[in-house]
Design a protein around this motif. Structure first.
Motif, short mmCIF file in Angstrom:
data_model
loop_
_atom_site.label_atom_id
_atom_site.label_comp_id
_atom_site.label_asym_id
_atom_site.label_seq_id
_atom_site.Cartn_x
_atom_site.Cartn_y
_atom_site.Cartn_z
N SER A 160 0.83 -1.21 0.00
CA SER A 160 0.00 0.00 0.00
C SER A 160 0.86 1.25 0.00
CB SER A 160 -0.93 0.02 1.22
OG SER A 160 -1.87 -1.02 1.13
N ALA A 161 1.88 1.25 0.83
CA ALA A 161 2.77 2.42 0.90
C ALA A 161 3.50 2.63 -0.41
CB ALA A 161 3.78 2.24 2.04
N ILE A 163 2.42 1.85 -3.42
CA ILE A 163 1.46 2.39 -4.39
C ILE A 163 1.23 3.87 -4.15
CG2 ILE A 163 -0.97 2.29 -5.12
CD1 ILE A 163 -0.85 -0.74 -4.58
N LYS A 164 1.11 4.25 -2.90
CA LYS A 164 0.81 5.64 -2.57
C LYS A 164 1.97 6.58 -2.87
CE LYS A 164 -2.72 4.49 0.84
NZ LYS A 164 -3.11 4.47 2.28
N ARG A 165 3.17 6.02 -3.04
CA ARG A 165 4.32 6.86 -3.42
C ARG A 165 4.35 7.16 -4.91
NH1 ARG A 165 7.14 3.55 0.44
NH2 ARG A 165 7.87 2.18 -1.24
N ALA A 197 -5.45 1.05 -1.88
CA ALA A 197 -4.40 2.05 -2.05
C ALA A 197 -4.49 2.73 -3.40
CB ALA A 197 -3.03 1.42 -1.86
N ALA A 200 -7.41 5.05 -3.47
CA ALA A 200 -7.19 6.23 -2.64
C ALA A 200 -6.32 7.29 -3.32
CB ALA A 200 -6.55 5.82 -1.31
N CYS A 201 -5.38 6.87 -4.16
CA CYS A 201 -4.41 7.84 -4.68
C CYS A 201 -4.54 8.15 -6.16
CB CYS A 201 -2.99 7.38 -4.37
SG CYS A 201 -2.45 5.91 -5.27
N ARG A 205 -10.65 6.70 -10.90
CA ARG A 205 -10.84 5.30 -10.48
C ARG A 205 -11.90 4.67 -11.35
NH1 ARG A 205 -11.14 7.89 -5.45
NH2 ARG A 205 -12.95 8.90 -6.40
#
Length: 251
Positions: A160-161, A163-165, A197, A200-201, A205
């Motif tokens: 998840s982290a 992907i969010k980067r 994730a 969210a970012c 979508r």
């Protein structure tokens, strides 16, 4: 030809009416056709029957419904999935970074990428990554971790982290169940974190689902319908169109 296919499917459903399974070769013998013809019939059908490990079962059988395998699902609704992906490709712009989900629904989308330039694909699905790796003009980001053979995908605590980067323009998400009240769900819990994730970012979508998923509820819930900007489907999504709801695109 369609009438003959419908007659074969009806005969097979009658044979499965009491529960249990029928091996593919037995189904072909029962209908007097080849195994490939039975596969084609199933791929073009309404999804009432499915193949699991070389055996036909009723898709709503409580003993078999929770089972999912990519190799089994690749022949299910193949033509519909291709049409859905052709429609989904219309949302892609040159230079986009795309998140492409696991499973078989979105695999045909890869073949549509050649018409765009400077694309990056982010995925945790091995089948998607293998297809993209053959396209030298598309940059690939494969998210790793523990490999899950049933879905040909990876899972890890830090996915998840990761992907969010990333700067994701469009997230193409698949699902095994889409229900107006109970939301969007899948079979495998390790898929929940990367799906959420990406939702969210991403700037946009997009949920891509064939009609066999509509009205279904699967074990792993991951999103509300209004978490998506667009739903691309060939099914009946009779949802109230509000300012906060997704745009429904028919394929």
């Amino acid at each position: 030809m369609k009438d003959r296919s419908a007659m074969r499917l009806a005969r097979l459903q009658q044979a499965l009416a009491g529960g249990g399974t029928i091996h593919l070769r037995e189904a072909a013998r029962l209908c007097g056709v080849s195994e490939m013809t039975i596969r084609r019939d199933l791929a073009a059908s309404d999804g009432a029957m499915t193949l699991l490990g070389g055996r036909l079962v009723m898709a709503n059988h409580p003993h078999y419904a929770p089972v999912y395998d990519v190799d089994v699902q690749k022949d299910s609704h193949a033509l519909a999935k291709r049409r859905l992906c052709e429609r989904a490709a219309g949302f892609i712009a040159d230079g986009d970074t795309l998140f492409i989900d696991c499973g078989t629904t979105l695999l045909p989308l890869v073949s549509q990428l050649a018409t765009r330039e400077r694309l990056t694909v982010v995925t945790y699905a091995l089948n998607v990554a293998n297809a993209v790796s053959l396209m030298s003009e598309v940059r690939l980001v494969l998210l790793g971790g523990l490999y899950h053979a049933s879905s040909q995908s990876f899972g890890s605590d830090d996915m998840s982290a990761a992907i969010k980067r990333l700067g994701i323009n469009r997230a193409f998400i698949s699902a095994a169940g889409v229900h107006a009240e109970r939301g969007v769900s899948c079979f495998h819990f390790h898929e929940v974190a990367p799906k959420q994730a990406a939702i969210a970012c991403a700037e946009q979508r997009l949920l891509v689902v064939d009609e066999s998923k509509i009205g279904q509820v699967r074990p792993a819930y991951f999103a509300r319908l209004d978490d998506f900007d667009v739903v691309i489907t060939d099914g009946d999504m009779a949802l109230p169109q509000t300012n906060g709801g997704p745009r429904i695109v028919a394929a």
